[in-house]
Design a protein around this motif. Structure first.
Motif, PDB file in Angstrom:
ATOM      1  N   ALA A  74      20.654 -10.586 -42.138  1.00  0.00           N
ATOM      2  CA  ALA A  74      20.118 -10.668 -40.778  1.00  0.00           C
ATOM      3  C   ALA A  74      20.465  -9.431 -39.979  1.00  0.00           C
ATOM      4  N   ILE A  75      21.685  -8.928 -40.154  1.00  0.00           N
ATOM      5  CA  ILE A  75      22.096  -7.716 -39.450  1.00  0.00           C
ATOM      6  C   ILE A  75      21.235  -6.540 -39.871  1.00  0.00           C
ATOM      7  N   ALA A  76      21.037  -6.405 -41.179  1.00  0.00           N
ATOM      8  CA  ALA A  76      20.229  -5.304 -41.687  1.00  0.00           C
ATOM      9  C   ALA A  76      18.793  -5.414 -41.191  1.00  0.00           C
TER      10      ALA A  76
ATOM     11  N   ASP B 270      18.375   0.971 -33.006  1.00  0.00           N
ATOM     12  CA  ASP B 270      19.395   0.962 -31.965  1.00  0.00           C
ATOM     13  C   ASP B 270      19.490   2.367 -31.358  1.00  0.00           C
ATOM     14  N   LYS B 271      19.161   2.490 -30.094  1.00  0.00           N
ATOM     15  CA  LYS B 271      19.158   3.796 -29.424  1.00  0.00           C
ATOM     16  C   LYS B 271      20.228   3.890 -28.339  1.00  0.00           C
ATOM     17  N   ARG B 272      21.188   2.981 -28.372  1.00  0.00           N
ATOM     18  CA  ARG B 272      22.237   3.002 -27.358  1.00  0.00           C
ATOM     19  C   ARG B 272      23.116   4.247 -27.484  1.00  0.00           C
ATOM     20  N   SER B 273      23.631   4.678 -26.361  1.00  0.00           N
ATOM     21  CA  SER B 273      24.558   5.814 -26.341  1.00  0.00           C
ATOM     22  C   SER B 273      25.950   5.329 -26.739  1.00  0.00           C
ATOM     23  N   TRP B 274      26.860   6.295 -26.924  1.00  0.00           N
ATOM     24  CA  TRP B 274      28.253   5.950 -27.256  1.00  0.00           C
ATOM     25  C   TRP B 274      28.854   5.053 -26.178  1.00  0.00           C
TER      26      TRP B 274
ATOM     27  N   GLN C  84      26.276  -4.680 -35.646  1.00  0.00           N
ATOM     28  CA  GLN C  84      25.346  -3.717 -35.063  1.00  0.00           C
ATOM     29  C   GLN C  84      26.091  -2.598 -34.339  1.00  0.00           C
ATOM     30  N   ASP C  85      27.142  -2.958 -33.623  1.00  0.00           N
ATOM     31  CA  ASP C  85      27.922  -1.942 -32.920  1.00  0.00           C
ATOM     32  C   ASP C  85      28.534  -0.958 -33.907  1.00  0.00           C
ATOM     33  N   GLY C  86      29.083  -1.473 -35.005  1.00  0.00           N
ATOM     34  CA  GLY C  86      29.702  -0.592 -35.994  1.00  0.00           C
ATOM     35  C   GLY C  86      28.712   0.362 -36.623  1.00  0.00           C
ATOM     36  N   GLN C  87      27.533  -0.141 -36.935  1.00  0.00           N
ATOM     37  CA  GLN C  87      26.519   0.727 -37.529  1.00  0.00           C
ATOM     38  C   GLN C  87      26.069   1.817 -36.561  1.00  0.00           C
ATOM     39  N   ARG C  88      25.912   1.461 -35.294  1.00  0.00           N
ATOM     40  CA  ARG C  88      25.479   2.444 -34.305  1.00  0.00           C
ATOM     41  C   ARG C  88      26.565   3.481 -34.046  1.00  0.00           C
ATOM     42  N   LEU C  89      27.809   3.050 -33.957  1.00  0.00           N
ATOM     43  CA  LEU C  89      28.898   3.998 -33.737  1.00  0.00           C
ATOM     44  C   LEU C  89      29.029   4.968 -34.907  1.00  0.00           C
TER      45      LEU C  89
ATOM     46  N   ALA D 233      35.685  -6.395 -34.267  1.00  0.00           N
ATOM     47  CA  ALA D 233      36.118  -5.122 -34.854  1.00  0.00           C
ATOM     48  C   ALA D 233      36.030  -5.162 -36.377  1.00  0.00           C
ATOM     49  N   ILE D 234      36.433  -6.292 -36.957  1.00  0.00           N
ATOM     50  CA  ILE D 234      36.345  -6.425 -38.416  1.00  0.00           C
ATOM     51  C   ILE D 234      34.897  -6.308 -38.867  1.00  0.00           C
ATOM     52  N   LYS D 235      33.995  -7.000 -38.171  1.00  0.00           N
ATOM     53  CA  LYS D 235      32.576  -6.942 -38.537  1.00  0.00           C
ATOM     54  C   LYS D 235      32.017  -5.536 -38.356  1.00  0.00           C
ATOM     55  N   ALA D 236      32.429  -4.870 -37.292  1.00  0.00           N
ATOM     56  CA  ALA D 236      31.957  -3.508 -37.048  1.00  0.00           C
ATOM     57  C   ALA D 236      32.430  -2.555 -38.139  1.00  0.00           C
ATOM     58  N   LEU D 237      33.691  -2.660 -38.502  1.00  0.00           N
ATOM     59  CA  LEU D 237      34.255  -1.785 -39.528  1.00  0.00           C
ATOM     60  C   LEU D 237      33.679  -2.106 -40.906  1.00  0.00           C
ATOM     61  N   GLY D 238      33.484  -3.394 -41.173  1.00  0.00           N
ATOM     62  CA  GLY D 238      32.959  -3.786 -42.473  1.00  0.00           C
ATOM     63  C   GLY D 238      31.504  -3.417 -42.654  1.00  0.00           C
ATOM     64  N   ASN D 239      30.672  -3.793 -41.708  1.00  0.00           N
ATOM     65  CA  ASN D 239      29.248  -3.490 -41.829  1.00  0.00           C
ATOM     66  C   ASN D 239      28.956  -2.003 -41.681  1.00  0.00           C
ATOM     67  N   GLY D 240      29.866  -1.288 -41.036  1.00  0.00           N
ATOM     68  CA  GLY D 240      29.719   0.168 -40.951  1.00  0.00           C
ATOM     69  C   GLY D 240      30.341   0.895 -42.123  1.00  0.00           C
TER      70      GLY D 240
END
Length: 322
Positions: free
Chosen positions: A16-18, A26-30, A50-55, A83-90
């Motif tokens: 679902a994330i992918a 995702d066009k958000r800035s830092w 999503q946050d991890g992938q964008r960062l 944070a875990i999800k961001a680091l893992g998915n990223g």
């Protein structure tokens, strides 16, 4: 044929994330992403990924430095999970030591340990991630064991698959379905996985347990190894008046398997299943495969072709463009 394994919820979440990322770039800035990460709902399942992938897209080194401090116990529970999800998915490999330590720590909450494995370590494809998951397939917590299965499944190496096979041989009923699904998913990366499943079960084992039967049939409809042909034929042809009714779900999976191995014995069951099935497009690729096969008698091919001509079997609509 539109069939899917009954994968763990974690697999569905990752997909679902992918999908969301593909559908809506995702066009958000830092500053926007980091603000959303800290202030957004802590229970929003997809936010962290999503946050991890964008960062990572914006600045991977800076992203890791921003996210890693949120793993500590001093942080709110929800932010730790994000944070875990961001680091893992990223796939931030800088986080592997911390995520491994969290997963191994039995004093941590189970959902934190689970997430540290899946998605935390699942997409790292790193030896340390495999070592951690291998050590936790026998953990006391089912949730943690299940997450470890998916780290190994997604890796798919001989070493990872052998650990799954060893755990499957324990035949813990709590783990069996998850293990079958995980091993079947690994088959796309490692063809040995399907043979492992085949070697563990015989038809008499399956008909005694409906959930096991469906899981096995589903797995083999994905792996489609030739060795399983006789077993899948027995599932497809098993009479309803037998000691246990073979549910249509298991039969449908068996028919999906025979898309790769058309045979005349299956034709009557295929026609009967089409008559009962609510989706007219679910058997199109199977019928098409049977029509092209030299193993199917001409008279049977005419019956199958008539199902398409009459509209009882229809070609699936193409998936919409993202």
């Amino acid at each position: 044929m539109r069939r899917q394994l009954a994968f763990a919820a974690a697999f569905v979440l990752g997909t679902a994330i992918a999908a969301a990322s593909v559908a809506s770039p995702d066009k958000r800035s830092w500053d926007e992403v980091t603000h959303d990460f800290v202030t957004g709902p802590a229970d929003a399942a997809m936010d962290g990924g999503q946050d991890g992938q964008r960062l990572r897209e914006l600045d991977p080194k800076r992203a890791a430095a921003f996210l890693l401090p949120f793993l500590t116990r001093e942080q709110p529970h929800g932010l730790r999970l994000k944070a875990i999800k961001a680091l893992g998915n990223g796939s931030f490999k800088e986080a592997i030591p911390a995520l491994s330590a969290i997963a191994m720590d039995t004093t941590e909450a189970e959902d934190i340990r689970y997430s540290a494995l899946n998605p935390g370590l699942r997409y790292m494809y790193h030896p340390e991630a495999i070592r951690t998951a291998s050590a936790l397939v026998n953990d006391k917590a089912f949730q943690v064991r299940s997450a470890a299965f998916w780290v190994l499944s997604d890796n798919g190496s001989d070493a990872a698959v052998s650990v799954l096979a060893e755990r499957l041989r324990v035949k813990d009923p709590q783990d069996t379905i998850d293990l079958i699904n995980a091993i079947a998913y690994a088959h796309s990366r490692n063809p040995k996985a399907g043979k492992i499943l085949f070697d563990q079960y015989r038809f008499r084992d399956l008909v005694a347990d409906e959930k096991l039967l469906i899981a096995y049939a589903s797995a083999m409809s994905q792996c489609r190894i030739p060795d399983a042909r006789q077993m899948m034929l027995e599932i497809a042809l098993y009479p309803e008046e037998g000691p246990m009714t073979i549910r249509p779900t298991a039969c449908d999976y068996a028919l999906g398997y025979f898309e790769s191995f058309p045979c005349k014995e299956v034709v009557p069951v295929l026609i009967e299943s089409i008559a009962k099935h609510p989706r007219k497009d679910d058997f199109f690729t199977t019928v098409t495969a049977f029509l092209k096969s030299d193993q199917i008698p001409e008279a049977d091919k005419q019956k199958l072709a008539a199902l398409i001509t009459s509209g009882k079997v229809q070609k699936p609509e193409p998936m919409p463009e993202p």
